[in-house]
Design a protein around this motif. Structure first.
Motif, PDB file in Angstrom:
ATOM      1  N   GLU A   1       1.526   2.825   1.122  1.00 29.62           N
ATOM      2  CA  GLU A   1       0.981   4.072   1.666  1.00 29.62           C
ATOM      3  C   GLU A   1       1.795   5.276   1.205  1.00 29.62           C
ATOM      4  O   GLU A   1       1.237   6.332   0.881  1.00 29.62           O
ATOM      5  CB  GLU A   1       0.964   3.999   3.197  1.00 29.62           C
ATOM      6  CG  GLU A   1      -0.068   3.026   3.748  1.00 29.62           C
ATOM      7  CD  GLU A   1       0.086   2.762   5.228  1.00 29.62           C
ATOM      8  OE1 GLU A   1      -0.881   2.275   5.838  1.00 29.62           O
ATOM      9  OE2 GLU A   1       1.164   3.028   5.791  1.00 29.62           O
TER      10      GLU A   1
ATOM     11  N   THR B   1      -4.402   1.050  -0.201  1.00 27.39           N
ATOM     12  CA  THR B   1      -2.990   0.865   0.105  1.00 27.39           C
ATOM     13  C   THR B   1      -2.657  -0.534   0.601  1.00 27.39           C
ATOM     14  O   THR B   1      -1.479  -0.840   0.807  1.00 27.39           O
ATOM     15  CB  THR B   1      -2.549   1.875   1.174  1.00 27.39           C
ATOM     16  OG1 THR B   1      -3.391   1.733   2.326  1.00 27.39           O
ATOM     17  CG2 THR B   1      -2.652   3.300   0.654  1.00 27.39           C
TER      18      THR B   1
ATOM     19  N   LEU C   1      -3.958  11.498  -7.739  1.00 31.29           N
ATOM     20  CA  LEU C   1      -5.099  11.445  -6.832  1.00 31.29           C
ATOM     21  C   LEU C   1      -5.422  12.840  -6.317  1.00 31.29           C
ATOM     22  O   LEU C   1      -4.540  13.693  -6.182  1.00 31.29           O
ATOM     23  CB  LEU C   1      -4.794  10.522  -5.653  1.00 31.29           C
ATOM     24  CG  LEU C   1      -4.268   9.121  -5.993  1.00 31.29           C
ATOM     25  CD1 LEU C   1      -4.022   8.338  -4.708  1.00 31.29           C
ATOM     26  CD2 LEU C   1      -5.215   8.383  -6.910  1.00 31.29           C
TER      27      LEU C   1
ATOM     28  N   ASP D   1      -4.915   8.872   5.530  1.00 34.72           N
ATOM     29  CA  ASP D   1      -4.277   7.723   6.165  1.00 34.72           C
ATOM     30  C   ASP D   1      -4.071   8.001   7.640  1.00 34.72           C
ATOM     31  O   ASP D   1      -4.235   9.144   8.103  1.00 34.72           O
ATOM     32  CB  ASP D   1      -2.925   7.439   5.490  1.00 34.72           C
ATOM     33  CG  ASP D   1      -2.544   5.973   5.511  1.00 34.72           C
ATOM     34  OD1 ASP D   1      -3.048   5.235   6.390  1.00 34.72           O
ATOM     35  OD2 ASP D   1      -1.749   5.551   4.660  1.00 34.72           O
TER      36      ASP D   1
ATOM     37  N   VAL E   1       1.027   5.926  -2.543  1.00 34.70           N
ATOM     38  CA  VAL E   1      -0.296   6.538  -2.713  1.00 34.70           C
ATOM     39  C   VAL E   1      -0.293   7.983  -2.227  1.00 34.70           C
ATOM     40  O   VAL E   1      -0.803   8.888  -2.898  1.00 34.70           O
ATOM     41  CB  VAL E   1      -1.379   5.707  -1.995  1.00 34.70           C
ATOM     42  CG1 VAL E   1      -2.695   6.475  -1.897  1.00 34.70           C
ATOM     43  CG2 VAL E   1      -1.602   4.383  -2.727  1.00 34.70           C
ATOM     44  N   SER E   2       0.305   8.244  -1.073  1.00 30.22           N
ATOM     45  CA  SER E   2       0.318   9.618  -0.547  1.00 30.22           C
ATOM     46  C   SER E   2       1.123  10.554  -1.451  1.00 30.22           C
ATOM     47  O   SER E   2       0.760  11.726  -1.629  1.00 30.22           O
ATOM     48  CB  SER E   2       0.873   9.647   0.878  1.00 30.22           C
ATOM     49  OG  SER E   2       2.255   9.344   0.915  1.00 30.22           O
TER      50      SER E   2
ATOM     51  N   LEU F   1      -3.612   3.024  -9.429  1.00 33.02           N
ATOM     52  CA  LEU F   1      -2.757   4.126  -9.853  1.00 33.02           C
ATOM     53  C   LEU F   1      -2.447   4.078 -11.344  1.00 33.02           C
ATOM     54  O   LEU F   1      -2.129   5.118 -11.933  1.00 33.02           O
ATOM     55  CB  LEU F   1      -1.459   4.130  -9.044  1.00 33.02           C
ATOM     56  CG  LEU F   1      -1.582   4.580  -7.588  1.00 33.02           C
ATOM     57  CD1 LEU F   1      -0.235   4.457  -6.885  1.00 33.02           C
ATOM     58  CD2 LEU F   1      -2.096   6.011  -7.491  1.00 33.02           C
TER      59      LEU F   1
ATOM     60  N   ALA G   1      -0.837  11.924  -4.409  1.00 32.47           N
ATOM     61  CA  ALA G   1      -1.999  12.775  -4.122  1.00 32.47           C
ATOM     62  C   ALA G   1      -1.623  14.255  -4.077  1.00 32.47           C
ATOM     63  O   ALA G   1      -0.527  14.623  -3.650  1.00 32.47           O
ATOM     64  CB  ALA G   1      -2.620  12.372  -2.791  1.00 32.47           C
TER      65      ALA G   1
ATOM     66  N   VAL H   1      -8.516   4.426  -4.160  1.00 30.65           N
ATOM     67  CA  VAL H   1      -7.286   3.692  -4.461  1.00 30.65           C
ATOM     68  C   VAL H   1      -6.723   3.219  -3.130  1.00 30.65           C
ATOM     69  O   VAL H   1      -6.362   4.039  -2.281  1.00 30.65           O
ATOM     70  CB  VAL H   1      -6.265   4.572  -5.206  1.00 30.65           C
ATOM     71  CG1 VAL H   1      -4.946   3.829  -5.377  1.00 30.65           C
ATOM     72  CG2 VAL H   1      -6.815   4.991  -6.565  1.00 30.65           C
TER      73      VAL H   1
ATOM     74  N   ALA I   1      -5.307  11.918  -0.380  1.00 28.12           N
ATOM     75  CA  ALA I   1      -5.050  10.641   0.286  1.00 28.12           C
ATOM     76  C   ALA I   1      -5.274  10.837   1.775  1.00 28.12           C
ATOM     77  O   ALA I   1      -4.841  11.854   2.340  1.00 28.12           O
ATOM     78  CB  ALA I   1      -3.628  10.153   0.024  1.00 28.12           C
TER      79      ALA I   1
ATOM     80  N   GLY J   1      -7.117   8.345  -2.192  1.00 24.06           N
ATOM     81  CA  GLY J   1      -6.252   7.319  -1.627  1.00 24.06           C
ATOM     82  C   GLY J   1      -6.753   6.926  -0.251  1.00 24.06           C
ATOM     83  O   GLY J   1      -6.975   7.782   0.600  1.00 24.06           O
TER      84      GLY J   1
END
Length: 232
Positions: free
Chosen positions: A112, A61, A85, A90, A115-116, A79, A119, A59, A88, A31
């Motif tokens: 975000e 965000t 994942l 960030d 995605v997080s 996703l 993971a 992937v 990630a 991510g």
């Protein structure tokens, strides 16, 4: 922001971003977050793809991180293809001593957070200016345009001071990648991030807020180029 836009070097951000990239190994689905510090991670991962034969999928965000990843030469996925994942990475607008974070300065915090949460390991990169004992920055809240008036009313009832985020180079509000508005909510010192997160999430019309409670590891870049690593 593209790769060539991060030429105004920040030793702290560069150190944190590059150090975090070393957690990525071939075969991983990664991510890729949004912001100036994680931009260094994306750039370094692109270098490793080109020069070291690193085989990864990214992937993204936001449109910003998508453009950076494409320019860096990182193959992309989504996703739907890879719902789990490996890691990630960030940035953060602020992160406290217990690794609660505020994100959303780039208005990408909804994606975000998704995605997080997808993971196995969520790593945040930041410079020292983003760290604090307690959170006290304004919390970005993404809201449906239809619900703006109601959400503002409910946030004021919680003691918050919401302000509609306006565009810098256009008239009117900032529009997120999801087509929504962002309220920046000043709540003073946040003594109970998890409690506040629940209250904000319960308001009808709130898409997502910028309080993150799922950070596993923090890489803090220092002015001398060193990196401090904090884990839960």
């Amino acid at each position: 922001m593209t790769e060539r836009n991060i030429s105004a070097d920040s030793p702290e951000k560069r150190a944190a971003g590059i150090a975090a990239s070393r957690m990525v190994e071939s075969g991983m689905v990664v991510g890729l977050g949004t912001g100036s510090t994680v931009a260094y991670t994306i750039k370094e991962l692109g270098r490793r793809v080109r020069e070291e034969g690193l085989e990864i999928l990214g992937v993204v965000t936001s449109y910003q991180s998508e453009m950076l990843a494409i320019e860096a030469g990182i193959p992309l996925a989504n996703l739907a293809q890879h719902p789990k994942l490996d890691i990630a990475i960030d940035g953060a607008d602020q992160i406290d001593s217990k690794l609660y974070a505020i994100k959303g300065g780039g208005a990408a915090h909804t994606r975000e957070k998704i995605v997080s949460a997808s993971a196995r390991h969520f790593l945040v990169v930041a410079d020292e200016s983003k760290t604090s004992i307690q959170l006290n920055k304004a919390v970005p809240v993404e809201v449906l345009p239809f619900a703006k008036t109601l959400v503002i009313k409910k946030i004021k009832e919680l003691g918050g001071k919401p302000e509609l985020r306006l565009g810098l180079r256009k008239d009117g509000p900032v529009i997120t990648d999801n087509g929504n508005f962002v309220l920046d909510v000043n709540l003073g010192v946040i003594n109970d991030p998890e409690g506040l997160a629940l209250k904000l999430s319960s308001i009808p019309g709130v898409v997502e807020h910028g309080i993150f409670s799922n950070v596993d590891e923090l890489y803090i870049g220092k002015k001398d180029g060193s990196v401090e690593i904090v884990r839960k």
